[in-house]
Design a protein around this motif. Structure first.
Motif, PDB file in Angstrom:
ATOM      1  N   GLY A  48       0.805  -1.215   0.000  1.00 32.91           N
ATOM      2  CA  GLY A  48       0.000   0.000   0.000  1.00 32.91           C
ATOM      3  C   GLY A  48       0.837   1.263   0.000  1.00 32.91           C
ATOM      4  N   SER A  49       2.119   1.134   0.380  1.00 31.35           N
ATOM      5  CA  SER A  49       2.918   2.346   0.571  1.00 31.35           C
ATOM      6  C   SER A  49       3.983   2.576  -0.497  1.00 31.35           C
ATOM      7  N   PHE A  85       3.902   2.504  -3.870  1.00 24.38           N
ATOM      8  CA  PHE A  85       3.501   3.341  -5.000  1.00 24.38           C
ATOM      9  C   PHE A  85       3.428   4.826  -4.641  1.00 24.38           C
ATOM     10  N   PRO A  86       2.723   5.205  -3.552  1.00 27.19           N
ATOM     11  CA  PRO A  86       2.720   6.641  -3.203  1.00 27.19           C
ATOM     12  C   PRO A  86       4.113   7.187  -2.900  1.00 27.19           C
ATOM     13  N   ASN A  87       5.000   6.355  -2.319  1.00 25.82           N
ATOM     14  CA  ASN A  87       6.371   6.826  -2.076  1.00 25.82           C
ATOM     15  C   ASN A  87       7.139   7.030  -3.383  1.00 25.82           C
ATOM     16  N   GLU A 145       5.710   7.813  -6.201  1.00 24.46           N
ATOM     17  CA  GLU A 145       5.125   9.042  -6.752  1.00 24.46           C
ATOM     18  C   GLU A 145       5.746  10.280  -6.111  1.00 24.46           C
ATOM     19  N   SER A 146       5.946  10.238  -4.782  1.00 21.31           N
ATOM     20  CA  SER A 146       6.510  11.398  -4.077  1.00 21.31           C
ATOM     21  C   SER A 146       7.922  11.689  -4.564  1.00 21.31           C
ATOM     22  N   VAL A 147       8.755  10.640  -4.687  1.00 19.30           N
ATOM     23  CA  VAL A 147      10.120  10.844  -5.176  1.00 19.30           C
ATOM     24  C   VAL A 147      10.078  11.353  -6.624  1.00 19.30           C
ATOM     25  N   VAL A 197       7.762  13.240  -7.925  1.00 19.29           N
ATOM     26  CA  VAL A 197       7.401  14.668  -7.889  1.00 19.29           C
ATOM     27  C   VAL A 197       8.609  15.518  -7.468  1.00 19.29           C
ATOM     28  N   ILE A 198       9.391  15.046  -6.469  1.00 22.06           N
ATOM     29  CA  ILE A 198      10.591  15.786  -6.063  1.00 22.06           C
ATOM     30  C   ILE A 198      11.558  15.882  -7.246  1.00 22.06           C
ATOM     31  N   ILE A 256      10.756  15.713 -10.494  1.00 24.51           N
ATOM     32  CA  ILE A 256      10.149  16.638 -11.462  1.00 24.51           C
ATOM     33  C   ILE A 256      10.420  18.082 -11.048  1.00 24.51           C
ATOM     34  N   ALA A 257      10.246  18.358  -9.753  1.00 22.78           N
ATOM     35  CA  ALA A 257      10.417  19.724  -9.262  1.00 22.78           C
ATOM     36  C   ALA A 257      11.847  20.211  -9.495  1.00 22.78           C
TER      37      ALA A 257
END
Lengths: 160, 162
Positions: free
Chosen positions: B23-24, B26-28, B30-32, B34-35, B37-38
């Motif tokens: 459960g965790s 995929f969102p992690n 995604e977070s990396v 996004v960082i 991408i930023a």
């Protein structure tokens, strides 16, 4: 008025209904949100790394900070407005989310830190002013980069 | 082996199954992502704006590019790794998503734009290194890069909505 009533009132408002009804609004606003994240995070990393003494050390600290701070402030406004649209669209999901409130707390904390560290540098226009990175500034600059990363993690986790 | 079975094999790997079942993870990822991408967009935008004639923290365009590009590449590598892992977790589904392929197409165009710049205006950078605004060719490259990367971000977000 209890929080449930406030959430129900926002949810039933014409603006909230409109945001949910137009399928393109949420993904478009989220895209704008990510571009603004890139602007604020890019400007934060560049100026914080200068404050930490690892980037563009041949350029005066004040000059680098003054160049990037206005972009951070502008991006913050865009982030708050685009975030507000997402909150109004799904108040029943967002406003009861612990991660969302943690993120809001961290945003206030990290932007206050950003402002406090930069304020003395934004004021002085004297390029000859003493410009060496003092140890607390270095630590605070690294802390701010870490906090922005945690904010981004929180933002993504709100959806889960 | 056709494409469909390659995608299926990718989806059947242990790593892909782990990502799907946890459960965790995929969102992690995604977070990396996004960082990453930023940092990619954040650093590239500074260079692109300089190419458009908006002053940066230093005068020399060449030194600005040389100083920021390592950060851009490390962040891009992080995006590729996290992106590949997310793709693997649902390869057959992503392969049917037209927005995903539009995103890949625009990424290719952004790369092409960069290559054209490096083979063109960048070769003569010593002629315009400290001049504002830079020559037309550099300004076009800067504008196209900003537009393409912003669209890549937008399409990336849309993948999850179709």
């Amino acid at each position: 008025m209890s929080s449930e009533l406030i959430i129900a009132w926002i949810y039933a408002s014409p603006l909230s209904t409109a945001i949910r009804d137009m399928f393109w609004v949420v993904p478009t606003v989220q895209s704008v949100h990510i571009v603004a994240i890139a602007v604020i995070f890019g400007a934060a990393v560049i100026s914080d790394l200068r404050l930490a003494g690892v980037f563009a050390t041949d350029e005066p600290m004040g000059g680098v900070v003054r160049r990037y701070y206005p972009w951070m402030r502008a991006a913050l406004i865009v982030l708050l407005l685009s975030g507000l649209v997402m909150v109004i669209g799904e108040p029943d999901r967002v406003l009861v989310n612990t991660t969302f409130w943690l993120k809001m707390f961290l945003v206030v904390a990290v932007f206050t830190l950003t402002w406090l560290v930069r304020r003395p540098l934004l004021r002085t226009v004297d390029p000859a002013s003493s410009d060496d990175e003092k140890p607390p500034i270095r630590v605070l600059a690294w802390l701010s980069i870490v906090l922005w990363c945690v904010v981004i993690f929180c933002g993504r986790w709100i959806a889960y | 082996m056709d494409i469909q079975s390659i995608l299926q094999a990718l989806e059947d790997t242990t790593v892909a199954a782990r990502i799907r079942e946890s459960g965790s993870i995929f969102p992690n990822l995604e977070s990396v992502h996004v960082i990453g991408i930023a940092l990619v967009f954040g650093t590239i935008a500074v260079v692109d704006l300089r190419l458009l004639g908006i002053a940066s923290h230093r005068r020399s365009a060449l030194r600005l590019i040389q100083e920021l590009l390592p950060y851009t590449w490390v962040a891009f590598a992080a995006c590729v790794v996290t992106g590949l892992l997310m793709f693997a977790s649902n390869a057959t589904t992503y392969a049917q998503n037209s927005v995903f392929w539009w995103k890949m197409g625009l990424l290719l165009l952004a790369g092409l734009n960069m290559a054209i710049f490096h083979l063109g205006a960048y070769r003569r950078i010593d002629e315009w290194d400290t001049i504002l605004p830079p020559p037309g060719q550099a300004r076009v490259a800067g504008f196209c890069s900003l537009a393409l990367w912003a669209c890549v971000i937008g399409l990336g977000r849309w993948i999850g909505f179709v």
